[in-house]
Design a protein around this motif. Structure first.
Motif: not given
Ligand code: ZN
Ligand code: ZN
Length: 536
Positions: A178-188
């Motif tokens: 998994a990459a993108g915003d989820v891997r940085r645990w972005r709130d949205s």
């Protein structure tokens, strides 16, 4: 037909109704009905035939009629019809382009198109406006959306738990990461990406297109594809050459600003190796929002959390009892759990009166007897009234071991009044933590007008901690504000605000959000021992 089969059919019906943009109350009613039937202790088919099925909670006249049809004929006619009519690929594509499900299907049928490319061709040939119901305005909107190649974001960000479910599911199915915003645990989450190491990209791209989560592929080239879900949410797949997997992962993880500042990235099979080649320490994804080349701090880890200090039970709006929540917390390896049910001013749900707070104490004492040395703490989520007073008298708060103060009603107050209101509550000597300080609901309600800087000053004077609420639609404080709080010298509490046993699992979201605010173990109150909580 057994209960599980009946429940499955009702759920399938609910999903198809959802696909057809049906009324959301109806859809929820069918889902709840299915849940009830699955949990029922008696054969539901018998109840239906005896005309008694409405004795079950949540089964109304409408559902009863469907159930009768299902039990008597083995089918729900409308369900079979919907299954024939609805094409998830076209609905997903249409939603990606900004159309409702019904409109998407009308469009696709009228043009006889099945893929994004066919739709592009039809659009280029000027055929869109030949479709009944597509005026010049919608045509322009569609042409615009189709032209937006390369830029693929959902109409609005996905909640972090939903995004993990989707992206994590795709990554697992493809043995990718998994990459993108989820891997940085972005709130949205907007940039949803999966990276695979693929000697043969064609095989991976084909598997991606065939995943049940992906209903249509809107872009594809040699080593990259963008697919959409039935909700129209785009997911990017990068099928990297194995010797470049590390660089591809780093790039797809973002943020774009962070990556741009590191470019040009050397090729490497692993991310660690990319950092080594750049002569930089590896950087946790949570810190990759802005350009940063330094030594990252030792961020707090989920394993360091010793207990949860904010959860609800059936005494207010929770779904499990004190003992059920406590057992679940103990199973998660915690030493303590604070029960923080609501107080009466919360309004929309039940709140505890002083008398009930005392009666709950007996239940907590009983649970402690069974579960020792695990400790259930007597807590409360006490409403902050509009004038800043608390919703329970001090003599009740004084008996408790953990007091959270929360703003629930009257959140539209102007900034000076709201700030004063919270300040006042923080001055109460029994308050230990300010819950969900900004009061936002992601995608639904903006943050309260609250002067955080002032609140931080007062919290520091009074020794009050700030919550990082782990509910996926709250995540409040959010990362930037956690960082501000820590800079102001405050400590934070990572809490789930769980309303069910499963809700306790949101601790990962809270801890990740704290990490986005650069929090270390020492910054988080509930990495401390039971004694540190009781003595604080
Ligand atoms: Zn609350
Ligand atoms: Zn709560």
């Amino acid at each position: 037909m057994d209960n599980a089969q009946i429940a499955d059919r009702l759920e399938a019906f609910a999903s198809l109704l959802e696909l057809a943009d049906a009324n959301s109350h109806t859809i929820r009613a069918y889902r709840r009905g299915a849940e009830t039937i699955r949990a029922a202790a008696v054969p539901v088919a018998d109840l239906v035939l005896a005309g008694r099925v409405r004795e079950l909670r949540g089964i109304g006249r409408g559902i009863e009629a469907r159930l009768r049809e299902l039990v008597e004929t083995g089918e729900i006619a409308e369900l079979a019809e919907l299954e024939r009519e609805l094409a998830p690929d076209l609905v997903g594509l249409g939603r990606y382009l900004g159309l409702g499900a019904k409109r998407s299907l009308e469009l696709a049928r009228a043009l006889d198109v099945h893929t994004a490319d066919e739709l592009r061709e039809a659009a280029a040939a000027g055929r869109l406006r030949t479709v009944p119901g597509i005026g010049p305005k919608i045509e322009a909107q569609l042409l615009d959306a189709l032209a937006r190649e390369g830029e693929h974001r959902p109409r609005r960000g996905l909640l972090l738990n939903r995004a993990w479910e989707l992206v994590g599911g795709v990554a697992d199915a493809l043995d990718g990461q998994a990459a993108g915003d989820v891997r940085r645990w972005r709130d949205s989450c907007e940039l949803l990406a999966v990276v695979c190491a693929a000697p043969d990209p064609r095989a991976v791209l084909a598997r991606f297109g065939a995943l049940p989560q992906i209903v249509a592929v809107v872009e594809q080239d040699d080593r990259r594809a963008v697919g959409v879900t039935v909700e129209g949410v785009p997911v990017e797949l990068v099928a990297a050459e194995p010797e470049r997997f590390g660089s591809a992962l780093l790039r797809a993880t973002g943020s774009p600003e962070y990556v741009a500042a590191l470019e040009p990235l050397p090729d490497a099979p692993e991310e660690q190796a990319v950092y080594r080649a750049l002569d930089l320490p590896w950087c946790p994804p949570e810190l990759r929002e802005e350009p940063f080349r330094g030594e990252p701090p030792a961020l707090v880890e989920p394993d360091s959390i010793r207990g949860d200090l904010h959860c609800h039970t059936t005494w207010s709006d929770g779904r499990a009892s004190v003992e059920e929540m406590a057992r679940a917390a103990r199973e998660r390896g915690y030493d303590y759990l604070a029960i923080c049910d609501h107080t009466p001013a919360v309004g929309a749900v039940r709140g505890l009166t002083p008398d009930e707070v005392r009666r709950q104490a007996e239940e907590i004492a009983a649970a402690n007897e069974v579960l020792a040395p695990f400790r259930v703490l007597r807590g409360i989520e006490c409403d902050i009234l509009p004038d800043g007073r608390l919703d329970l008298p001090d003599y009740v708060l004084a008996e408790l071991e953990w007091v959270q103060a929360s703003v629930h009603g009257g959140q539209r107050m102007p900034r000076p009044e709201m700030t004063k209101r919270v300040e006042e509550a923080l001055r109460n000597p029994y308050v230990r933590c300010l819950s969900h300080p900004k009061g936002r609901y992601i995608n639904r309600r903006p943050e309260n007008a609250l002067d955080l800087e002032r609140v931080f000053e007062v919290a520091l004077e009074e020794g009050v901690a700030l919550e990082v609420n782990g509910l996926p639609d709250r995540l409040d404080l959010r990362g930037e504000h956690v960082r501000d709080a820590l800079r102001a010298g405050l400590r934070i509490v990572c809490s789930t605000d769980a309303h069910s046993v499963r809700g306790l699992d949101n601790m990962t979201l809270s801890v990740a959000t704290a990490r986005r605010g650069w929090a270390t173990t020492a910054d988080v109150v509930n990495t401390g021992s039971l004694n540190s909580i009781l003595g604080g």
